[in-house]
Design a protein around this motif. Structure first.
Motif, PDB file in Angstrom:
ATOM      1  N   PHE A 100       0.400   4.772   2.664  1.00 23.08           N
ATOM      2  CA  PHE A 100       1.429   4.243   3.549  1.00 23.08           C
ATOM      3  C   PHE A 100       0.815   3.126   4.394  1.00 23.08           C
ATOM      4  O   PHE A 100      -0.266   3.288   4.959  1.00 23.08           O
ATOM      5  CB  PHE A 100       1.966   5.313   4.489  1.00 23.08           C
ATOM      6  N   CYS A 101       1.531   1.992   4.494  1.00 33.07           N
ATOM      7  CA  CYS A 101       1.124   0.897   5.372  1.00 33.07           C
ATOM      8  C   CYS A 101      -0.274   0.421   4.994  1.00 33.07           C
ATOM      9  O   CYS A 101      -0.495  -0.021   3.867  1.00 33.07           O
ATOM     10  CB  CYS A 101       1.218   1.348   6.828  1.00 33.07           C
ATOM     11  N   SER A 102      -1.251   0.540   5.892  1.00 36.90           N
ATOM     12  CA  SER A 102      -2.606   0.081   5.586  1.00 36.90           C
ATOM     13  C   SER A 102      -3.366   1.052   4.700  1.00 36.90           C
ATOM     14  O   SER A 102      -4.558   0.835   4.422  1.00 36.90           O
ATOM     15  CB  SER A 102      -3.380  -0.163   6.884  1.00 36.90           C
ATOM     16  N   GLY A 103      -2.726   2.099   4.243  1.00 34.38           N
ATOM     17  CA  GLY A 103      -3.360   3.011   3.297  1.00 34.38           C
ATOM     18  C   GLY A 103      -3.780   2.312   2.019  1.00 34.38           C
ATOM     19  O   GLY A 103      -4.694   2.773   1.314  1.00 34.38           O
ATOM     20  N   ASP A 113       5.801   1.530  -6.921  1.00 38.04           N
ATOM     21  CA  ASP A 113       5.513   2.722  -7.710  1.00 38.04           C
ATOM     22  C   ASP A 113       4.782   2.265  -8.962  1.00 38.04           C
ATOM     23  O   ASP A 113       5.379   1.708  -9.875  1.00 38.04           O
ATOM     24  CB  ASP A 113       6.826   3.431  -8.062  1.00 38.04           C
ATOM     25  N   ASP A 114       3.485   2.491  -9.004  1.00 38.33           N
ATOM     26  CA  ASP A 114       2.686   2.115 -10.160  1.00 38.33           C
ATOM     27  C   ASP A 114       2.227   3.355 -10.921  1.00 38.33           C
ATOM     28  O   ASP A 114       1.091   3.453 -11.376  1.00 38.33           O
ATOM     29  CB  ASP A 114       1.480   1.274  -9.736  1.00 38.33           C
ATOM     30  N   GLY A 115       3.139   4.312 -11.036  1.00 39.18           N
ATOM     31  CA  GLY A 115       2.862   5.527 -11.797  1.00 39.18           C
ATOM     32  C   GLY A 115       2.145   6.564 -10.967  1.00 39.18           C
ATOM     33  O   GLY A 115       2.766   7.284 -10.178  1.00 39.18           O
ATOM     34  N   ASP A 116       0.834   6.672 -11.110  1.00 44.60           N
ATOM     35  CA  ASP A 116       0.074   7.681 -10.387  1.00 44.60           C
ATOM     36  C   ASP A 116      -0.472   7.164  -9.060  1.00 44.60           C
ATOM     37  O   ASP A 116      -1.133   7.912  -8.336  1.00 44.60           O
ATOM     38  CB  ASP A 116      -1.071   8.222 -11.252  1.00 44.60           C
ATOM     39  N   ILE A 117      -0.202   5.907  -8.727  1.00 44.70           N
ATOM     40  CA  ILE A 117      -0.580   5.360  -7.420  1.00 44.70           C
ATOM     41  C   ILE A 117       0.635   4.659  -6.825  1.00 44.70           C
ATOM     42  O   ILE A 117       1.209   3.761  -7.447  1.00 44.70           O
ATOM     43  CB  ILE A 117      -1.753   4.370  -7.519  1.00 44.70           C
ATOM     44  N   LEU A 118       1.029   5.067  -5.612  1.00 44.85           N
ATOM     45  CA  LEU A 118       2.204   4.513  -4.964  1.00 44.85           C
ATOM     46  C   LEU A 118       1.821   4.038  -3.572  1.00 44.85           C
ATOM     47  O   LEU A 118       1.078   4.726  -2.855  1.00 44.85           O
ATOM     48  CB  LEU A 118       3.336   5.542  -4.871  1.00 44.85           C
ATOM     49  N   THR A 119       2.316   2.877  -3.197  1.00 44.32           N
ATOM     50  CA  THR A 119       2.005   2.314  -1.887  1.00 44.32           C
ATOM     51  C   THR A 119       3.283   1.856  -1.204  1.00 44.32           C
ATOM     52  O   THR A 119       4.229   1.429  -1.867  1.00 44.32           O
ATOM     53  CB  THR A 119       1.027   1.132  -2.014  1.00 44.32           C
ATOM     54  N   ALA A 120       3.287   1.930   0.121  1.00 44.57           N
ATOM     55  CA  ALA A 120       4.447   1.507   0.903  1.00 44.57           C
ATOM     56  C   ALA A 120       4.012   0.548   1.986  1.00 44.57           C
ATOM     57  O   ALA A 120       2.881   0.622   2.490  1.00 44.57           O
ATOM     58  CB  ALA A 120       5.150   2.707   1.538  1.00 44.57           C
ATOM     59  N   ALA A 121       4.906  -0.354   2.355  1.00 46.88           N
ATOM     60  CA  ALA A 121       4.669  -1.234   3.487  1.00 46.88           C
ATOM     61  C   ALA A 121       4.762  -0.411   4.773  1.00 46.88           C
ATOM     62  O   ALA A 121       4.861   0.811   4.747  1.00 46.88           O
ATOM     63  CB  ALA A 121       5.686  -2.372   3.470  1.00 46.88           C
ATOM     64  N   THR A 169       1.341  -2.630  -2.545  1.00 44.78           N
ATOM     65  CA  THR A 169       1.858  -3.388  -1.420  1.00 44.78           C
ATOM     66  C   THR A 169       1.232  -2.870  -0.145  1.00 44.78           C
ATOM     67  O   THR A 169       0.616  -1.793  -0.122  1.00 44.78           O
ATOM     68  CB  THR A 169       3.399  -3.317  -1.329  1.00 44.78           C
ATOM     69  N   ALA A 170       1.369  -3.636   0.922  1.00 45.00           N
ATOM     70  CA  ALA A 170       0.895  -3.264   2.250  1.00 45.00           C
ATOM     71  C   ALA A 170       1.754  -4.022   3.253  1.00 45.00           C
ATOM     72  O   ALA A 170       2.576  -4.860   2.884  1.00 45.00           O
ATOM     73  CB  ALA A 170      -0.589  -3.604   2.416  1.00 45.00           C
ATOM     74  N   HIS A 171       1.581  -3.711   4.519  1.00 46.32           N
ATOM     75  CA  HIS A 171       2.353  -4.393   5.555  1.00 46.32           C
ATOM     76  C   HIS A 171       2.122  -5.904   5.457  1.00 46.32           C
ATOM     77  O   HIS A 171       0.992  -6.368   5.246  1.00 46.32           O
ATOM     78  CB  HIS A 171       1.922  -3.883   6.935  1.00 46.32           C
ATOM     79  N   TRP A 172       3.185  -6.668   5.634  1.00 50.80           N
ATOM     80  CA  TRP A 172       3.121  -8.110   5.447  1.00 50.80           C
ATOM     81  C   TRP A 172       2.071  -8.794   6.319  1.00 50.80           C
ATOM     82  O   TRP A 172       1.480  -9.808   5.946  1.00 50.80           O
ATOM     83  CB  TRP A 172       4.496  -8.735   5.709  1.00 50.80           C
ATOM     84  N   GLN A 173       1.812  -8.244   7.519  1.00 52.69           N
ATOM     85  CA  GLN A 173       0.883  -8.934   8.420  1.00 52.69           C
ATOM     86  C   GLN A 173      -0.557  -8.890   7.921  1.00 52.69           C
ATOM     87  O   GLN A 173      -1.408  -9.646   8.395  1.00 52.69           O
ATOM     88  CB  GLN A 173       0.977  -8.365   9.821  1.00 52.69           C
ATOM     89  N   TRP A 174      -0.865  -7.991   6.962  1.00 53.45           N
ATOM     90  CA  TRP A 174      -2.224  -7.877   6.445  1.00 53.45           C
ATOM     91  C   TRP A 174      -2.352  -8.424   5.028  1.00 53.45           C
ATOM     92  O   TRP A 174      -3.378  -8.225   4.374  1.00 53.45           O
ATOM     93  CB  TRP A 174      -2.682  -6.420   6.462  1.00 53.45           C
ATOM     94  N   ALA A 175      -1.328  -9.113   4.539  1.00 51.00           N
ATOM     95  CA  ALA A 175      -1.351  -9.578   3.148  1.00 51.00           C
ATOM     96  C   ALA A 175      -2.520 -10.523   2.875  1.00 51.00           C
ATOM     97  O   ALA A 175      -3.233 -10.377   1.873  1.00 51.00           O
ATOM     98  CB  ALA A 175      -0.026 -10.256   2.802  1.00 51.00           C
TER      99      ALA A 175
END
Length: 330
Positions: free
Chosen positions: A117-120, A162-170, A136-142
């Motif tokens: 999640f976020c910066s995770g 959603d990249d299958g077994d690894i998922l990330t959120a902004a 993906t990550a929060h836009w301010q750290w792109a």
């Protein structure tokens, strides 16, 4: 999805979700994980997840010293996770603890589903599990992320990936979007809708929606989309078009597009298709096995169109969705 997670859910087993917190972790994303995966669901009638928080230290000072987390499991708990949510924090340039990165690598090697999640996303990339993968990550750290991890395919202008077994959120609320997406992937649209109602949160926002959505204060008269959305949701089986939605809202199609972009971060057609797919999923979960009927009642037209859109949206065919989430057959 971690290997066997959907089968375990269907067989009555409980999927184990573990969250790692570390020094200066964000309380909000921990709260999101707890709300989605950690609460009991008496309205559903079964436990969905076995939820646990762990840390590499007995006492963990959370972000900006807001509070100290104590009496949680040690890092060994991560080795038993079916889904592992990695730590995030605002100081993205500070390296993660080697013990945490090792736990993430071990989890990835055994097929555990990883969530940032976020910066995770920085934690996942630092562990080396995102090389060549989408995230993906929060836009301010792109910019910072791209500079440090050029082998990762960063998608900075979406809610989650959603990249299958690894998922990330902004950042922030996108953690709830991704959490509900995971519930939907594990247990279907009906259960995800129940969880979202408990949260009083939108049941399904597509991960491809923009992170930054302009929400200007409306001039009078009220320009909220809520009335036209509610009207359309009651008529999904009808041949609705963007022009129909615009007529209902008493605006031009161009104005309707602008309002959808400003208020929802998507287009009217994309929103309408997403609502119809969600309805199709619910119909299948409730036992409708005739896919031509599902397509007609959800406004998707034909079984072929249903198949194409469902594979695009969920990654599986209607038949596979029925086997996974449809009623048990004795």
């Amino acid at each position: 999805m971690a290997k066997g997670s959907s089968q375990a859910a269907r067989a009555g087993g409980v999927h184990r979700v573990v969250v790692i917190v570390d020094e200066n972790s964000n309380p909000f994303e921990l709260g999101c994980a707890t709300e989605v995966f950690g609460l009991r669901r008496p309205e559903i009638g079964r436990e969905l997840y076995d939820f646990k928080v762990c840390s590499p230290e007995p006492r963990t000072l959370m972000r900006d010293g807001f509070f100290t987390l104590t009496e949680v499991a040690d890092l060994e708990a991560a080795d038993a996770a079916d889904t592992l949510i990695v730590p995030n924090r605002p100081d993205v340039e500070v390296p993660r603890r080697p013990a945490v990165l090792d736990a993430v690598r071990r989890a990835h090697a055994r097929g555990t589903r990883l969530v940032g999640f976020c910066s995770g996303a920085f934690t996942l990339a630092e562990a080396g599990v995102l090389d060549g993968r989408r995230a993906t990550a929060h836009w301010q750290w792109a910019d910072s992320f791209r500079a440090r991890f050029p082998s990762v395919h960063l998608e900075p202008d979406v809610l989650f990936v959603d990249d299958g077994d690894i998922l990330t959120a902004a950042g922030s609320a996108a953690a709830l979007d991704l959490g509900l997406h995971i519930v939907r992937r594990d247990y279907g649209a009906e259960v995800a809708n129940s969880v979202s109602r408990r949260l009083v949160f939108a049941a399904h926002r597509d991960g491809g929606q923009r992170q930054f959505v302009e929400r200007p204060m409306p001039d009078l008269p009220d320009e909220s989309l809520a009335p036209v959305l509610a009207w359309a949701q009651e008529r999904l089986d009808a041949p609705l078009t963007v022009s129909d939605l615009a007529a209902r809202a008493a605006v031009s199609p161009a104005t309707l597009h602008r309002r959808f972009r400003a208020q929802l971060g998507t287009t009217p057609l994309t929103w309408l298709t997403g609502e119809r797919l969600a309805l199709a999923c619910r119909l299948i979960e409730r036992g409708e096995s005739r896919f031509e009927v599902v397509a007609r009642r959800s406004g998707l037209g034909t079984a072929a169109n249903l198949r194409t859109l469902m594979r695009r949206d969920t990654g599986i065919t209607p038949s596979a969705y029925k086997r996974r989430f449809g009623p048990e057959v004795n």
